[in-house]
Write an enzyme that holds these catalytic residues in place. Structure first.
Site, PDB file in Angstrom:
ATOM      1  N   ASN A   1       0.860  -1.181   0.000  1.00  0.00           N
ATOM      2  CA  ASN A   1       0.000   0.000   0.000  1.00  0.00           C
ATOM      3  C   ASN A   1       0.900   1.237   0.000  1.00  0.00           C
ATOM      4  O   ASN A   1       1.562   1.527   0.989  1.00  0.00           O
ATOM      5  CB  ASN A   1      -0.881  -0.019   1.262  1.00  0.00           C
TER       6      ASN A   1
ATOM      7  N   HIS B   1      -9.207   1.288   5.244  1.00  0.00           N
ATOM      8  CA  HIS B   1      -7.897   1.477   5.888  1.00  0.00           C
ATOM      9  C   HIS B   1      -8.056   2.424   7.083  1.00  0.00           C
ATOM     10  O   HIS B   1      -8.893   3.335   7.050  1.00  0.00           O
ATOM     11  CB  HIS B   1      -6.903   2.055   4.878  1.00  0.00           C
TER      12      HIS B   1
ATOM     13  N   GLU C   1      -5.022  -5.049  10.910  1.00  0.00           N
ATOM     14  CA  GLU C   1      -3.990  -4.040  11.098  1.00  0.00           C
ATOM     15  C   GLU C   1      -4.214  -3.281  12.401  1.00  0.00           C
ATOM     16  O   GLU C   1      -5.000  -2.321  12.429  1.00  0.00           O
ATOM     17  CB  GLU C   1      -4.014  -3.038   9.945  1.00  0.00           C
TER      18      GLU C   1
ATOM     19  N   GLY D   1       2.995   1.988  10.724  1.00  0.00           N
ATOM     20  CA  GLY D   1       3.991   3.048  10.567  1.00  0.00           C
ATOM     21  C   GLY D   1       4.738   3.412  11.834  1.00  0.00           C
ATOM     22  O   GLY D   1       5.385   4.464  11.894  1.00  0.00           O
TER      23      GLY D   1
ATOM     24  N   SER E   1       3.780  -2.289  10.218  1.00  0.00           N
ATOM     25  CA  SER E   1       5.239  -2.273  10.340  1.00  0.00           C
ATOM     26  C   SER E   1       5.924  -3.587   9.964  1.00  0.00           C
ATOM     27  O   SER E   1       6.904  -3.978  10.574  1.00  0.00           O
ATOM     28  CB  SER E   1       5.644  -1.850  11.746  1.00  0.00           C
TER      29      SER E   1
ATOM     30  N   GLY F   1       5.041   1.224   4.493  1.00  0.00           N
ATOM     31  CA  GLY F   1       6.373   1.820   4.336  1.00  0.00           C
ATOM     32  C   GLY F   1       7.347   0.926   3.576  1.00  0.00           C
ATOM     33  O   GLY F   1       8.040   1.384   2.647  1.00  0.00           O
TER      34      GLY F   1
HETATM   35  C1  PEP Z   1      -0.529   0.273   6.142  1.00  0.00           C
HETATM   36  O1  PEP Z   1      -0.492   1.451   5.804  1.00  0.00           O
HETATM   37  O2  PEP Z   1      -1.565  -0.397   5.942  1.00  0.00           O
HETATM   38  C2  PEP Z   1       0.642  -0.320   6.790  1.00  0.00           C
HETATM   39  C3  PEP Z   1       0.594  -1.569   7.214  1.00  0.00           C
HETATM   40  O3  PEP Z   1       1.732   0.499   6.918  1.00  0.00           O
HETATM   41  P1  PEP Z   1       3.185   0.140   7.565  1.00  0.00           P
HETATM   42  O4  PEP Z   1       3.604  -1.190   6.967  1.00  0.00           O
HETATM   43  O5  PEP Z   1       4.051   1.258   7.175  1.00  0.00           O
HETATM   44  O6  PEP Z   1       2.989   0.000   9.032  1.00  0.00           O
END
Ligand code: PEP
Length: 237
Positions: free
Chosen positions: A8, A93, A153, A159, A199, A221
């Site tokens: 993403n 999201h 999530e 993040g 993350s 990220g």
């Molecule tokens: C996301 O934006 O759905 C996400 C999982 O971001 P990150 O991997 O940066 O934590």
């Protein structure tokens, strides 16, 4: 085990940067056995069609309007992204829920609109999972569920560099499967695709992806670096 690897981009990269990324990823993804999906910004979708078609990498959008068409200035419809070759769309999201105040009701409508337009849905849920009842027949719902990927999530993990433990992830995946089992059928609960996001990156992907309760991962990220994303996407798990 074949896994689902989702990237993403959020609001990152320019179209020109994405073009280079897509060409590189298409090459690096050759021969990969995992299912790979990238979700860049809307402005990059025609480039995704141009440079990812025929490769191992599918693509999708990060959001859609809950409406089919009409006077909704600035919105993008499911039909528009489908026409550009998108197979997936991320719905719900935590950025959308938090920053843009999307309610479960809106998210539910978006899911229905996406499915009605032949898109596969990556439904993001956080700690406050609420599955809405569908008024469709059981078979129809079962079919719909096949086109839904749930991304668990934890908002605190997105993040932040912090991840949930495998123990916590497995527990939540079990809760989600049980919920789906109760609402739909044992088969739907068992077969629904569930990925983890929050993350996931070079330091921890192996430990998380090999969690047998999970079907894959969603990266924010870490997907922005094409070498990292391709390395994670190519591996056999
Ligand atoms: C996301 O934006 O759905 C996400 C999982 O971001 P990150 O991997 O940066 O934590």
């Amino acid at each position: 085990m074949k896994k689902l690897i989702i990237g993403n981009f959020k609001m990152n990269t320019t179209p020109s940067e994405f073009k280079t990324y897509a060409m590189t990823l298409a090459t690096k993804a050759r021969g990969a056995r995992n299912n790979i999906v990238v979700c860049p910004p809307f402005t990059h979708l025609s480039l995704a069609k141009e440079f990812l078609s025929g490769s191992k990498v599918a693509f999708g959008a990060q959001n859609i309007s809950a409406e089919e068409s009409g006077s909704f200035t600035g919105e993008i419809s499911a039909k528009m992204i489908k026409d550009l070759g998108a197979t997936y769309v991320i719905v719900g999201h935590s950025d959308r829920r938090g920053l843009f105040k999307e309610s479960d009701k809106t998210i539910n409508k978006k899911i229905k609109t996406a499915l009605a337009n032949g898109l596969k849905v990556i439904l993001c849920v956080g700690e406050s999972l609420q599955i809405r009842e569908s008024k469709q027949t059981q078979n129809f719902v079962r079919k719909q569920i096949e086109s839904v990927v749930i991304a668990y999530e934890p908002i605190w993990a997105i993040g932040t560099g912090k991840t949930a433990t495998n123990k916590d992830i497995s527990k939540m995946v079990e809760i989600i499967r049980k919920e789906i089992e109760g609402q739909f059928s044992a088969k739907a609960g068992k077969n629904i695709t569930i990925v983890y996001g929050g993350s996931v990156g070079l330091k921890n992907y192996k430990k998380i992806i090999t969690n047998e309760s999970l079907d894959g991962v969603l990266m924010g990220g870490a997907c922005l670096d094409v070498d990292t994303f391709a390395l994670i996407a190519r591996e056999n798990y």
